[in-house]
Every structure is written in C-alpha cells, then in structure tokens.
Design a protein around this motif. Structure first.
Motif, short mmCIF file in Angstrom:
data_model
loop_
_atom_site.label_atom_id
_atom_site.label_comp_id
_atom_site.label_asym_id
_atom_site.label_seq_id
_atom_site.Cartn_x
_atom_site.Cartn_y
_atom_site.Cartn_z
N ALA A 81 -6.42 7.51 2.88
CA ALA A 81 -5.31 7.67 3.57
C ALA A 81 -4.76 6.24 3.73
CB ALA A 81 -5.55 7.84 4.96
N SER A 82 -3.34 6.00 3.94
CA SER A 82 -2.85 4.80 4.08
C SER A 82 -2.64 4.37 5.59
CB SER A 82 -1.34 4.55 3.48
OG SER A 82 -0.80 3.51 3.51
N ILE A 90 -5.86 0.64 2.44
CA ILE A 90 -6.10 1.94 2.36
C ILE A 90 -7.33 2.45 2.62
CG2 ILE A 90 -6.50 3.47 0.24
CD1 ILE A 90 -3.70 3.04 0.88
N GLY A 91 -7.69 3.46 3.38
CA GLY A 91 -9.06 4.08 3.74
C GLY A 91 -9.52 4.97 2.88
N LEU A 92 -10.75 5.08 2.43
CA LEU A 92 -11.39 5.98 1.41
C LEU A 92 -12.58 6.36 2.22
CD1 LEU A 92 -12.15 7.01 -1.25
CD2 LEU A 92 -13.59 4.91 -1.75
N VAL A 93 -12.92 7.84 2.24
CA VAL A 93 -14.08 8.26 2.62
C VAL A 93 -14.50 9.33 1.61
CG1 VAL A 93 -12.82 10.55 3.82
CG2 VAL A 93 -15.04 9.68 4.54
N PHE A 144 -17.42 5.21 4.29
CA PHE A 144 -16.23 4.88 4.60
C PHE A 144 -15.78 3.38 4.09
CE2 PHE A 144 -13.17 2.77 7.31
CZ PHE A 144 -11.75 3.23 7.21
N ARG A 145 -14.91 3.29 3.59
CA ARG A 145 -14.51 1.81 3.04
C ARG A 145 -12.93 1.62 3.01
NH1 ARG A 145 -17.04 -1.79 -1.86
NH2 ARG A 145 -17.02 -3.78 -0.57
N THR A 146 -12.52 0.49 3.51
CA THR A 146 -11.15 0.04 3.30
C THR A 146 -10.89 -0.86 2.27
OG1 THR A 146 -11.25 -1.74 4.93
CG2 THR A 146 -10.51 0.57 5.62
N PHE A 147 -9.59 -0.91 1.75
CA PHE A 147 -9.05 -1.93 0.38
C PHE A 147 -7.75 -2.26 0.79
CE2 PHE A 147 -12.14 1.44 -0.80
CZ PHE A 147 -13.21 0.73 -1.56
N GLU A 148 -7.35 -3.48 0.13
CA GLU A 148 -5.91 -3.97 0.02
C GLU A 148 -5.12 -2.92 -0.80
OE1 GLU A 148 -6.01 -7.58 -1.81
OE2 GLU A 148 -7.02 -8.60 -0.62
N GLN A 149 -3.91 -2.88 -0.02
CA GLN A 149 -2.86 -1.72 -0.49
C GLN A 149 -2.50 -2.06 -1.90
OE1 GLN A 149 0.27 -0.84 2.26
NE2 GLN A 149 -1.32 0.12 3.66
N THR A 150 -2.27 -3.30 -2.40
CA THR A 150 -1.55 -3.53 -3.66
C THR A 150 -2.83 -3.93 -4.80
OG1 THR A 150 -1.60 -5.83 -2.93
CG2 THR A 150 0.46 -4.26 -2.54
N PRO A 194 -11.66 -4.79 -2.17
CA PRO A 194 -12.42 -4.12 -0.72
C PRO A 194 -11.97 -5.26 0.20
CG PRO A 194 -13.91 -4.42 -2.66
CD PRO A 194 -12.60 -4.71 -3.04
N VAL A 195 -11.67 -4.56 1.32
CA VAL A 195 -11.38 -5.34 2.74
C VAL A 195 -12.65 -5.17 3.61
CG1 VAL A 195 -10.07 -5.24 4.84
CG2 VAL A 195 -8.98 -4.92 2.76
#
Length: 235
Positions: A92-93, A98-101, A114-120, A124-125
C-alpha cells in the motif's frame, strides 16, 4: 507459462470501459514461479510486488511502472527469507513510503512481517517488523493506508482463537496499536480479511463458519483507528 512450469508477472492498462490500452508488458524475468501479485499507486507511479522463487526459495520482489505502463528500473528484492519462505505479499502507498506486509515461515508456524520503503527507489525506510510471536500459523495478511497510518490484518489458523487480528503502524515502522482481535469466532473460524480505509475508521470484511451451515458466510465489522469495534459483527 503453464507448459514449462514457469509463471511470470505481466502488466497492462485499461480504459474506463475496460478496453485494453497496452499489450501485456512483462515485469518479471526469472526461472520458476512469480505469483501472488499485488499493486499500489503512489500518485505518480505504480508499484507491483509478488512472491518469486527464482533463488530456490520464495522472496518478495517488486518493480516500478510509469503511468504510461513502462517499467522503471529493474526488479528490486524487498525481502530476505532467512531460511523460511516469504509469501502472500500485499503493498500500500502511504504519504511518503510504500508499506509491505507478508507471511514468513513454514506449514504450521508462520509469522507476519512488515516493512516500509522509499516510494521512488524502493530502498528500505524501516527495519523488518515481526508482528506475531511465531507460536501459531498467522497467514494471508492484508494491508491498507488509512489517512495517517498503515493497518494490517491477517487470520490465524492455529491460535486458541482462530480469528482475524490486526495492528496499525506509522511510516517508520513503529507499532501504534498492538495486535488486536478484530473478530470473535469463539470455537469457530474467521478467515480471509479485507479492509476498506475510511479515515477515522475502517471496515473489516471476512469469512466465518460460526453458523454451522456446512460452509463460510461473509461478516463485516467497523473499527476505529485504535481497532476498537464501532459495530457488532454483522452477517
């Protein structure tokens, strides 16, 4: 390609009437299975994620796609299985990430991560956040962005209460609300959750066999941002 035992990920665009704008565009390029695809849009690009076993073990890969349907950059690895397979990814954005599960583990013992990432760049964030304790079989997570937080839900096949569970996190991966039961199946089973974000609340829809009618029926419940119920479970 069923003839050769391989599945690849493809992308296309449709017009408002469902007509095809582009031919199928191949996004993955590996030997084996690229399956369980999910799609997010961050306001300027699409992000496509899937589970892929080209390395011999399922992991999560992703690729960016322009609004015109052109692949941007190469495939990016979003997860590292670490001895167990990563499956059933959902993305999901958020506002900035961007979130990933996804589920990690083996039959009988799986955890939700769960992990989040930079959109472009898809760098990893956050760290990898494990949301469940690994003592049961937590499977098939789903994910939404709801105004200012991510909400994750999944179901558990082997916990004492085999119901729907959920949690919320911010864009840095901080857990805002600890894993909480979203359904109350008693000695029965709730499965396959879907979430709809509504800002100050979220709608949870799932299957449940509590009626004992030789199958599953659909149930729904509204919860607030703290995952407290705003309604009874309604069939």
């Amino acid at each position: 390609d069923r003839r050769h035992g391989n599945y690849e990920v493809f992308f296309t665009l449709l017009d408002k009437d469902g007509g095809r704008i582009l031919p199928d565009i191949r996004l993955s390029n590996g030997v084996g299975f690229s399956v369980n695809v999910d799609l997010a849009y961050n306001g300027s690009e699409f992000i496509v994620a899937w589970q892929d076993n080209r390395s011999g073990m399922f992991e999560v890969l992703a690729r960016r796609v322009s609004v015109d349907g052109a692949p941007v950059g190469e495939e990016v690895q979003l997860s590292s299985p670490g001895g167990f397979e990563d499956e059933a990814p959902r993305i999901a954005s958020g506002n900035k990430t961007i979130g990933l599960v996804y589920a990690n583990g083996q039959a009988g013992l799986q955890v939700i991560r769960f992990r989040t990432f930079e959109q472009t760049t898809l760098k990893p964030v956050s760290d990898v956040i494990t949301l469940t304790d690994g003592n049961s079989q937590a499977v098939y997570p789903t994910l939404i962005w709801n105004e200012d937080h991510y909400m994750v839900a999944w179901y558990d096949r082997s916990a004492p209460v085999k119901g729907i569970y959920g949690t919320t996190l911010d864009e840095d991966g901080k857990v805002l609300v600890a894993p909480t039961a979203l359904s109350e199946p008693g000695s029965n089973h709730s499965r396959y959750p879907t979430l709809l974000p509504l800002g100050d609340r979220a709608l949870v829809i799932y299957s449940d066999d509590r009626d004992g009618n030789q199958g599953y029926e659909l149930y729904t419940r509204m919860v607030d941002t703290k995952l407290m119920p705003l309604s009874k479970e309604e069939r």
